[in-house]
Design a protein around this motif. Structure first.
Motif, mmCIF file in Angstrom:
data_model
loop_
_atom_site.group_PDB
_atom_site.id
_atom_site.type_symbol
_atom_site.label_atom_id
_atom_site.label_comp_id
_atom_site.label_asym_id
_atom_site.label_seq_id
_atom_site.Cartn_x
_atom_site.Cartn_y
_atom_site.Cartn_z
ATOM 1 N N ASP A 251 0.857 -1.183 0.000
ATOM 2 C CA ASP A 251 0.000 0.000 0.000
ATOM 3 C C ASP A 251 0.895 1.235 0.000
ATOM 4 O OD1 ASP A 251 0.876 0.447 2.632
ATOM 5 O OD2 ASP A 251 -0.787 -0.687 3.460
ATOM 6 N N SER A 252 0.277 2.389 0.164
ATOM 7 C CA SER A 252 1.025 3.649 0.077
ATOM 8 C C SER A 252 1.478 4.153 1.439
ATOM 9 C CB SER A 252 0.144 4.714 -0.592
ATOM 10 O OG SER A 252 -1.021 4.943 0.183
ATOM 11 N N SER A 253 1.386 3.328 2.472
ATOM 12 C CA SER A 253 1.594 3.830 3.818
ATOM 13 C C SER A 253 2.984 3.550 4.372
ATOM 14 C CB SER A 253 0.548 3.231 4.762
ATOM 15 O OG SER A 253 0.691 1.821 4.838
ATOM 16 N N ASP A 254 3.911 3.059 3.548
ATOM 17 C CA ASP A 254 5.227 2.808 4.113
ATOM 18 C C ASP A 254 5.986 4.127 4.267
ATOM 19 O OD1 ASP A 254 6.174 3.373 1.537
ATOM 20 O OD2 ASP A 254 7.530 1.671 1.477
ATOM 21 N N ALA A 255 7.196 4.054 4.779
ATOM 22 C CA ALA A 255 7.928 5.259 5.189
ATOM 23 C C ALA A 255 8.882 5.760 4.117
ATOM 24 C CB ALA A 255 8.686 4.975 6.479
ATOM 25 N N TYR A 256 8.591 5.479 2.844
ATOM 26 C CA TYR A 256 9.535 5.876 1.796
ATOM 27 C C TYR A 256 9.747 7.384 1.773
ATOM 28 C CZ TYR A 256 6.741 8.327 -1.687
ATOM 29 O OH TYR A 256 6.002 9.298 -2.333
ATOM 30 N N HIS A 257 8.673 8.180 1.975
ATOM 31 C CA HIS A 257 8.813 9.624 1.870
ATOM 32 C C HIS A 257 9.636 10.167 3.032
ATOM 33 C CE1 HIS A 257 7.685 13.921 1.628
ATOM 34 N NE2 HIS A 257 7.612 13.655 0.334
ATOM 35 N N PHE A 285 9.939 0.402 2.988
ATOM 36 C CA PHE A 285 10.628 1.197 3.993
ATOM 37 C C PHE A 285 9.768 1.265 5.252
ATOM 38 C CE2 PHE A 285 11.944 2.444 -0.174
ATOM 39 C CZ PHE A 285 13.294 2.710 -0.086
ATOM 40 N N SER A 286 10.403 1.111 6.387
ATOM 41 C CA SER A 286 9.655 1.199 7.645
ATOM 42 C C SER A 286 10.440 2.042 8.642
ATOM 43 C CB SER A 286 9.377 -0.194 8.226
ATOM 44 O OG SER A 286 10.592 -0.872 8.515
ATOM 45 N N LEU A 287 9.710 2.601 9.590
ATOM 46 C CA LEU A 287 10.293 3.432 10.635
ATOM 47 C C LEU A 287 9.450 3.254 11.887
ATOM 48 C CD1 LEU A 287 12.292 5.679 11.544
ATOM 49 C CD2 LEU A 287 10.596 7.345 10.740
ATOM 50 N N VAL A 288 10.069 2.778 12.937
ATOM 51 C CA VAL A 288 9.355 2.609 14.200
ATOM 52 C C VAL A 288 9.198 3.971 14.851
ATOM 53 C CG1 VAL A 288 9.393 1.549 16.476
ATOM 54 C CG2 VAL A 288 10.241 0.275 14.494
#
Length: 363
Positions: A251-257, A285-288
């Motif tokens: 989906d579009s909710s990963d942390a790429y931006h 991309f992910s970010l906790v």
């Protein structure tokens, strides 16, 4: 404030890059592994990545650009069928050719856009500013009388940016990006517009929103202003927290931006940008992030005070402390001690109430 990062001292610095193979994997992953090539999300993500690399003046290897060749070859046909996406398509062409993609597709696209008057379909000044900037990069001068003055007027109302408003925040920052040509030309903002950037930075800090805070710091750099160490320290810590994994982004909710903005900022500081080893093929991309939201906590606590709200931070800290987590207090206290113009931010954010019940405008 001491230890301010100096724009002038860093301006000529070039960011370090990872190995060529890493950049090939990164661009290939964005071009073929995350979205369906050519759709609106694909255009957005790839235009942003290519823009960041161009803004950092990177030499991108031919092998990294080669994956875009088929799309670049068909851009004029795409433009003819999807004129509503002309800004994103022109942006992809401009950035690719700026990075070394052979051809003059951007110039031909710019000529068609000018001849058909497509800028006339834009409904707001920010879109016009982006179009003017991209058209200039494509060799087409566009005269839009009064545009700079209107943008400056919008930017010079700091109280606009002291309340959560993603649209206003985006417009402020991108106005800085377009007027400075992404750092390619000096930009001298009036004091009120400088204050707007500081006010928005305080809001982003209180929200612990690294994506927004990173763009504020980049805008400060492009405006020739120092980056507060408090904010930069947070973004350095966040820089080490990203995780890049092989696999389809569903989906579009990963942390790429967040990732792109963070690496963009590090590059403008002369630090390493895009130095990771990226997986081959699709990546996500992910970010906790922390579970608390200091901004939300403060908003709810202030609203609960009703007619007792004041512009004074120490007074409101005492009044709200019982409703706030230790983390929310610590983050706001840090901004009061080290953030630029936190009092001006809080004077509007608190929405102080007059005796007759009206909300008083912030100072």
């Amino acid at each position: 404030m001491t230890n301010i990062v100096s724009f002038a001292a860093r301006r000529a610095a070039r960011p370090a890059m990872g190995a060529t193979g890493g950049l090939v994997s990164l661009l290939s992953g964005f071009a073929t592994g995350r979205r369906r090539q050519g759709d609106a999300w694909w255009l957005k993500e790839n235009a942003e990545l290519l823009m960041v690399l161009s803004a950092l003046h990177h030499d991108v290897p031919e092998a990294a650009l080669a994956v875009y060749q088929p799309f670049h070859d068909g851009l004029e046909d795409q433009l003819a069928f999807h004129p509503q996406y002309y800004r994103m398509m022109l942006g992809v062409a401009v950035w690719l050719e700026d990075l070394g993609q052979p051809g003059d597709t951007a110039a031909r696209m710019g000529a068609r856009i000018a001849s058909e008057g497509w800028i006339g379909m834009e409904v707001n000044d920010l879109q016009r500013a982006e179009s003017r900037f991209l058209m200039a990069r494509a060799g087409q001068a566009v005269d839009l009388p009064g545009l700079d003055a209107r943008l400056t007027g919008f930017m010079s109302r700091p109280e606009t940016f002291a309340l959560p408003n993603p649209r206003a925040a985006y417009d402020l920052l991108h106005a800085v990006f377009y007027l400075s040509e992404y750092g390619r030309r000096p930009l001298h903002l009036p004091k009120a517009a400088q204050q707007s950037l500081h006010v928005l930075g305080n809001l982003a800090w209180l929200e612990q929103n690294g994506d927004l805070l990173g763009e504020v710091c980049i805008a400060l750099r492009y405006a020739g202003l120092p980056v507060p160490p408090l904010w930069l320290g947070h973004l350095h810590r966040e820089s080490a927290a990203f995780r890049i994994e092989a696999g389809v982004c569903e989906d579009s909710s990963d942390a790429y931006h967040n990732f792109l903005v963070n690496r963009w900022l590090m590059g403008t500081m002369g630090e390493t940008a895009f130095g990771e080893d990226y997986p081959v093929g699709p990546m996500r991309f992910s970010l906790v992030r922390p579970l608390i939201s200091p901004l939300r906590e403060w908003s709810q606590a202030l609203m609960a005070l009703g007619g007792r709200r004041e512009a004074d931070y120490p007074a409101m800290r005492r009044a709200c402390a019982g409703r706030l987590s230790p983390e929310a207090l610590e983050i706001a206290d840090g901004a009061m001690a080290e953030g630029p113009e936190f009092e001006a931010f809080f004077a509007t954010f608190a929405r102080p109430v007059l005796a007759h019940g009206a909300v008083r405008k912030g100072a």
